[in-house]
Motif scaffolding. Structure first.
Motif, PDB file in Angstrom:
ATOM      1  N   VAL A 153       0.861  -1.184   0.000  1.00  0.00           N
ATOM      2  CA  VAL A 153       0.000   0.000   0.000  1.00  0.00           C
ATOM      3  C   VAL A 153       0.895   1.231   0.000  1.00  0.00           C
ATOM      4  CG1 VAL A 153      -1.813   1.265   1.207  1.00  0.00           C
ATOM      5  CG2 VAL A 153      -1.800  -1.245   1.246  1.00  0.00           C
ATOM      6  N   SER A 154       0.780   2.050  -1.012  1.00  0.00           N
ATOM      7  CA  SER A 154       1.643   3.226  -1.129  1.00  0.00           C
ATOM      8  C   SER A 154       1.282   4.273  -0.082  1.00  0.00           C
ATOM      9  CB  SER A 154       1.516   3.846  -2.521  1.00  0.00           C
ATOM     10  OG  SER A 154       0.236   4.418  -2.703  1.00  0.00           O
ATOM     11  N   PHE A 155       2.278   5.043   0.325  1.00  0.00           N
ATOM     12  CA  PHE A 155       2.020   6.147   1.242  1.00  0.00           C
ATOM     13  C   PHE A 155       1.076   7.162   0.599  1.00  0.00           C
ATOM     14  CE2 PHE A 155       5.955   5.873   4.253  1.00  0.00           C
ATOM     15  CZ  PHE A 155       5.429   4.711   4.796  1.00  0.00           C
ATOM     16  N   GLU A 156       1.128   7.279  -0.719  1.00  0.00           N
ATOM     17  CA  GLU A 156       0.230   8.202  -1.422  1.00  0.00           C
ATOM     18  C   GLU A 156      -1.228   7.786  -1.233  1.00  0.00           C
ATOM     19  OE1 GLU A 156       4.209   8.714  -2.825  1.00  0.00           O
ATOM     20  OE2 GLU A 156       2.986   6.882  -2.763  1.00  0.00           O
ATOM     21  N   PHE A 157      -1.484   6.488  -1.266  1.00  0.00           N
ATOM     22  CA  PHE A 157      -2.864   6.037  -1.062  1.00  0.00           C
ATOM     23  C   PHE A 157      -3.274   6.216   0.397  1.00  0.00           C
ATOM     24  CE2 PHE A 157      -6.478   3.126  -0.756  1.00  0.00           C
ATOM     25  CZ  PHE A 157      -7.196   3.511  -1.890  1.00  0.00           C
ATOM     26  N   ILE A 158      -2.348   5.976   1.318  1.00  0.00           N
ATOM     27  CA  ILE A 158      -2.645   6.231   2.729  1.00  0.00           C
ATOM     28  C   ILE A 158      -2.956   7.713   2.934  1.00  0.00           C
ATOM     29  CG2 ILE A 158      -1.755   6.132   5.091  1.00  0.00           C
ATOM     30  CD1 ILE A 158      -0.066   3.727   4.247  1.00  0.00           C
ATOM     31  N   ASP A 159      -2.261   8.584   2.215  1.00  0.00           N
ATOM     32  CA  ASP A 159      -2.564  10.022   2.264  1.00  0.00           C
ATOM     33  C   ASP A 159      -4.024  10.275   1.906  1.00  0.00           C
ATOM     34  OD1 ASP A 159       0.046  10.693   2.943  1.00  0.00           O
ATOM     35  OD2 ASP A 159       0.621  11.250   0.903  1.00  0.00           O
ATOM     36  N   ASN A 160      -4.511   9.587   0.893  1.00  0.00           N
ATOM     37  CA  ASN A 160      -5.909   9.760   0.470  1.00  0.00           C
ATOM     38  C   ASN A 160      -6.877   9.329   1.570  1.00  0.00           C
ATOM     39  OD1 ASN A 160      -5.034  10.636  -2.060  1.00  0.00           O
ATOM     40  ND2 ASN A 160      -5.164   8.593  -2.962  1.00  0.00           N
ATOM     41  N   ILE A 161      -6.535   8.241   2.257  1.00  0.00           N
ATOM     42  CA  ILE A 161      -7.363   7.773   3.364  1.00  0.00           C
ATOM     43  C   ILE A 161      -7.375   8.805   4.490  1.00  0.00           C
ATOM     44  CG2 ILE A 161      -7.538   6.033   5.188  1.00  0.00           C
ATOM     45  CD1 ILE A 161      -6.474   3.982   3.151  1.00  0.00           C
ATOM     46  N   MET A 162      -6.194   9.316   4.821  1.00  0.00           N
ATOM     47  CA  MET A 162      -6.090  10.307   5.890  1.00  0.00           C
ATOM     48  C   MET A 162      -6.806  11.603   5.524  1.00  0.00           C
ATOM     49  SD  MET A 162      -4.577   8.894   8.413  1.00  0.00           S
ATOM     50  CE  MET A 162      -3.784   7.294   8.595  1.00  0.00           C
ATOM     51  N   ASN A 163      -6.829  11.946   4.265  1.00  0.00           N
ATOM     52  CA  ASN A 163      -7.540  13.142   3.821  1.00  0.00           C
ATOM     53  C   ASN A 163      -9.038  13.020   4.108  1.00  0.00           C
ATOM     54  OD1 ASN A 163      -7.741  15.713   2.360  1.00  0.00           O
ATOM     55  ND2 ASN A 163      -8.719  14.516   0.750  1.00  0.00           N
ATOM     56  N   THR A 164      -9.594  11.850   3.809  1.00  0.00           N
ATOM     57  CA  THR A 164     -11.000  11.605   4.122  1.00  0.00           C
ATOM     58  C   THR A 164     -11.242  11.664   5.622  1.00  0.00           C
ATOM     59  OG1 THR A 164     -11.432  10.271   2.151  1.00  0.00           O
ATOM     60  CG2 THR A 164     -12.843   9.882   4.056  1.00  0.00           C
ATOM     61  N   ILE A 165     -10.350  11.057   6.390  1.00  0.00           N
ATOM     62  CA  ILE A 165     -10.476  11.041   7.846  1.00  0.00           C
ATOM     63  C   ILE A 165     -10.498  12.467   8.407  1.00  0.00           C
ATOM     64  CG2 ILE A 165      -9.213  10.486   9.974  1.00  0.00           C
ATOM     65  CD1 ILE A 165      -8.396   7.840   8.631  1.00  0.00           C
ATOM     66  N   GLU A 166      -9.599  13.307   7.931  1.00  0.00           N
ATOM     67  CA  GLU A 166      -9.513  14.674   8.440  1.00  0.00           C
ATOM     68  C   GLU A 166     -10.748  15.493   8.069  1.00  0.00           C
ATOM     69  OE1 GLU A 166      -5.739  15.929   6.841  1.00  0.00           O
ATOM     70  OE2 GLU A 166      -4.723  15.466   8.727  1.00  0.00           O
ATOM     71  N   LYS A 167     -11.346  15.182   6.927  1.00  0.00           N
ATOM     72  CA  LYS A 167     -12.507  15.947   6.467  1.00  0.00           C
ATOM     73  C   LYS A 167     -13.829  15.433   7.045  1.00  0.00           C
ATOM     74  CE  LYS A 167     -10.475  17.622   2.142  1.00  0.00           C
ATOM     75  NZ  LYS A 167     -10.544  17.592   0.648  1.00  0.00           N
ATOM     76  N   THR A 168     -13.785  14.338   7.761  1.00  0.00           N
ATOM     77  CA  THR A 168     -14.985  13.797   8.412  1.00  0.00           C
ATOM     78  C   THR A 168     -14.708  13.703   9.917  1.00  0.00           C
ATOM     79  OG1 THR A 168     -14.200  11.558   7.887  1.00  0.00           O
ATOM     80  CG2 THR A 168     -15.835  12.531   6.398  1.00  0.00           C
ATOM     81  N   SER A 169     -14.495  14.847  10.504  1.00  0.00           N
ATOM     82  CA  SER A 169     -14.052  14.905  11.901  1.00  0.00           C
ATOM     83  C   SER A 169     -15.137  14.501  12.895  1.00  0.00           C
ATOM     84  CB  SER A 169     -13.555  16.315  12.229  1.00  0.00           C
ATOM     85  OG  SER A 169     -14.586  17.267  11.986  1.00  0.00           O
ATOM     86  N   GLN A 170     -16.357  14.289  12.414  1.00  0.00           N
ATOM     87  CA  GLN A 170     -17.419  13.836  13.320  1.00  0.00           C
ATOM     88  C   GLN A 170     -17.239  12.374  13.720  1.00  0.00           C
ATOM     89  OE1 GLN A 170     -17.743  14.226  10.035  1.00  0.00           O
ATOM     90  NE2 GLN A 170     -19.472  13.072   9.165  1.00  0.00           N
ATOM     91  N   HIS A 171     -16.396  11.651  12.979  1.00  0.00           N
ATOM     92  CA  HIS A 171     -16.176  10.228  13.248  1.00  0.00           C
ATOM     93  C   HIS A 171     -14.855  10.000  13.976  1.00  0.00           C
ATOM     94  CE1 HIS A 171     -19.496   9.510  10.611  1.00  0.00           C
ATOM     95  NE2 HIS A 171     -18.842   9.794   9.494  1.00  0.00           N
ATOM     96  N   ASN A 172     -14.784   8.862  14.680  1.00  0.00           N
ATOM     97  CA  ASN A 172     -13.508   8.354  15.180  1.00  0.00           C
ATOM     98  C   ASN A 172     -13.117   7.159  14.321  1.00  0.00           C
ATOM     99  OD1 ASN A 172     -13.006  10.067  17.415  1.00  0.00           O
ATOM    100  ND2 ASN A 172     -14.547   8.972  18.595  1.00  0.00           N
ATOM    101  N   TYR A 173     -11.860   7.112  13.910  1.00  0.00           N
ATOM    102  CA  TYR A 173     -11.371   6.051  13.031  1.00  0.00           C
ATOM    103  C   TYR A 173     -10.381   5.166  13.781  1.00  0.00           C
ATOM    104  CZ  TYR A 173     -13.474   8.524   9.105  1.00  0.00           C
ATOM    105  OH  TYR A 173     -14.369   9.134   8.242  1.00  0.00           O
ATOM    106  N   GLN A 174     -10.661   3.862  13.776  1.00  0.00           N
ATOM    107  CA  GLN A 174      -9.818   2.889  14.472  1.00  0.00           C
ATOM    108  C   GLN A 174      -8.938   2.168  13.442  1.00  0.00           C
ATOM    109  OE1 GLN A 174     -13.493   1.208  15.603  1.00  0.00           O
ATOM    110  NE2 GLN A 174     -13.257   1.643  17.783  1.00  0.00           N
ATOM    111  N   ILE A 175      -7.637   2.353  13.563  1.00  0.00           N
ATOM    112  CA  ILE A 175      -6.686   1.740  12.637  1.00  0.00           C
ATOM    113  C   ILE A 175      -5.874   0.699  13.404  1.00  0.00           C
ATOM    114  CG2 ILE A 175      -4.655   2.134  11.194  1.00  0.00           C
ATOM    115  CD1 ILE A 175      -5.773   4.889  10.531  1.00  0.00           C
ATOM    116  N   LEU A 176      -6.008  -0.562  12.997  1.00  0.00           N
ATOM    117  CA  LEU A 176      -5.331  -1.680  13.659  1.00  0.00           C
ATOM    118  C   LEU A 176      -4.365  -2.328  12.675  1.00  0.00           C
ATOM    119  CD1 LEU A 176      -5.180  -3.593  16.155  1.00  0.00           C
ATOM    120  CD2 LEU A 176      -7.011  -4.929  15.079  1.00  0.00           C
ATOM    121  N   THR A 177      -3.114  -2.498  13.090  1.00  0.00           N
ATOM    122  CA  THR A 177      -2.102  -3.059  12.189  1.00  0.00           C
ATOM    123  C   THR A 177      -1.249  -4.112  12.885  1.00  0.00           C
ATOM    124  OG1 THR A 177      -0.255  -2.504  10.691  1.00  0.00           O
ATOM    125  CG2 THR A 177      -0.406  -1.261  12.748  1.00  0.00           C
ATOM    126  N   LYS A 178      -0.743  -5.041  12.105  1.00  0.00           N
ATOM    127  CA  LYS A 178       0.286  -5.967  12.568  1.00  0.00           C
ATOM    128  C   LYS A 178       1.659  -5.503  12.079  1.00  0.00           C
ATOM    129  CE  LYS A 178      -2.398 -10.275  13.024  1.00  0.00           C
ATOM    130  NZ  LYS A 178      -3.747  -9.811  12.649  1.00  0.00           N
TER     131      LYS A 178
END
Length: 242
Positions: free
Chosen positions: A82-107
């Protein structure tokens, strides 16, 4: 709504993954992805190969009511493919929908650290890592390095007694046994050890399920998974504000 007890919704702009540690052996997401592929679902045409879905990136904008959203329940956002550029796109959505809490779980907390070396962690993001056995306990220390609003550990599937745990600055602990025909056994003493340490170190404790093997050591079918620990339901959540 999500069938995962500790979240409200799941959001999967990435699907597919690969095995990185013992907890991945009987991966539920892999089984489900192949099943959905066989059913002809377009999103899973690549089976469990890592795939990025740009058309899903805007989905959270449709959810107006504040909720907790588990990001990439069918993948790992910090997979090497997964490219950092695509993760940037995910984070952009997260920042623009501040009414939600986002849970990111990784190994893969080491790659998570690398990403956030050059990126700010949004305030509405919870960061977590999975710790299934002693060989990956160092993931807790890696997670602790990140200044996230909420840091959480998923001890699921719990595969052995983890011994002493340092839960300093860990806000939330989730524990669960493995499900499925090939599920590995969980022991009550392992769960109680984590519960007691979480309480002593002021981490919220959430017991998800025993899984296929009950607290009495008896193997059951997937429809009879117990959720009680010593006769009680533990569903503690970290203290947050929407």
């Amino acid at each position: 709504m999500s069938k995962i007890e500790w979240t409200n919704k799941t959001w999967n702009p990435i699907t597919g993954c690969s095995k990185v540690s013992e907890g991945c052996k009987n991966c539920y997401a892999e089984i489900m992805a192949h099943r959905l592929c066989a059913m002809g679902q377009k999103k899973y045409k690549n089976g469990f190969s890592v795939s990025m879905h740009e058309d899903i990136l805007t989905e959270p904008f449709l959810w107006k009511k504040p909720c907790s959203i588990f990001v990439c329940s069918m993948s790992d956002i910090f997979h090497k493919e997964v490219s950092f550029e695509f993760i940037d796109n995910i984070m952009n959505t997260i920042e623009k929908t501040s009414q939600h809490n986002y849970q990111i779980l990784t190994k893969r907390p080491e790659r998570m650290i690398k990403y956030f070396e050059t990126h700010k962690i949004p305030q509405n993001v919870w960061l977590g890592t999975t710790v299934e056995n002693k060989s990956v306990k160092n993931r807790i220390d890696m997670l602790r390095q990140l200044p996230s609003t909420i840091r959480f550990i998923s001890f699921e599937p719990l595969l052995e007694n983890l011994g002493e745990l340092n839960l300093e600055n860990i806000n939330w602990v989730i524990v669960g046994g493995e499900s499925g025909n090939c599920a590995r056994k969980i022991e009550k003493e392992w769960v109680l050890s984590i519960k007691n340490q979480a309480e002593a170190q002021e981490s919220a404790f959430f017991f998800k399920q025993w899984g296929t093997w009950g607290s009495d050591g008896v193997k059951r079918d997937k429809h009879s998974n117990g959720k009680e620990l010593n006769g009680k339901i533990y569903r503690e959540m970290p203290k947050i504000k929407f």
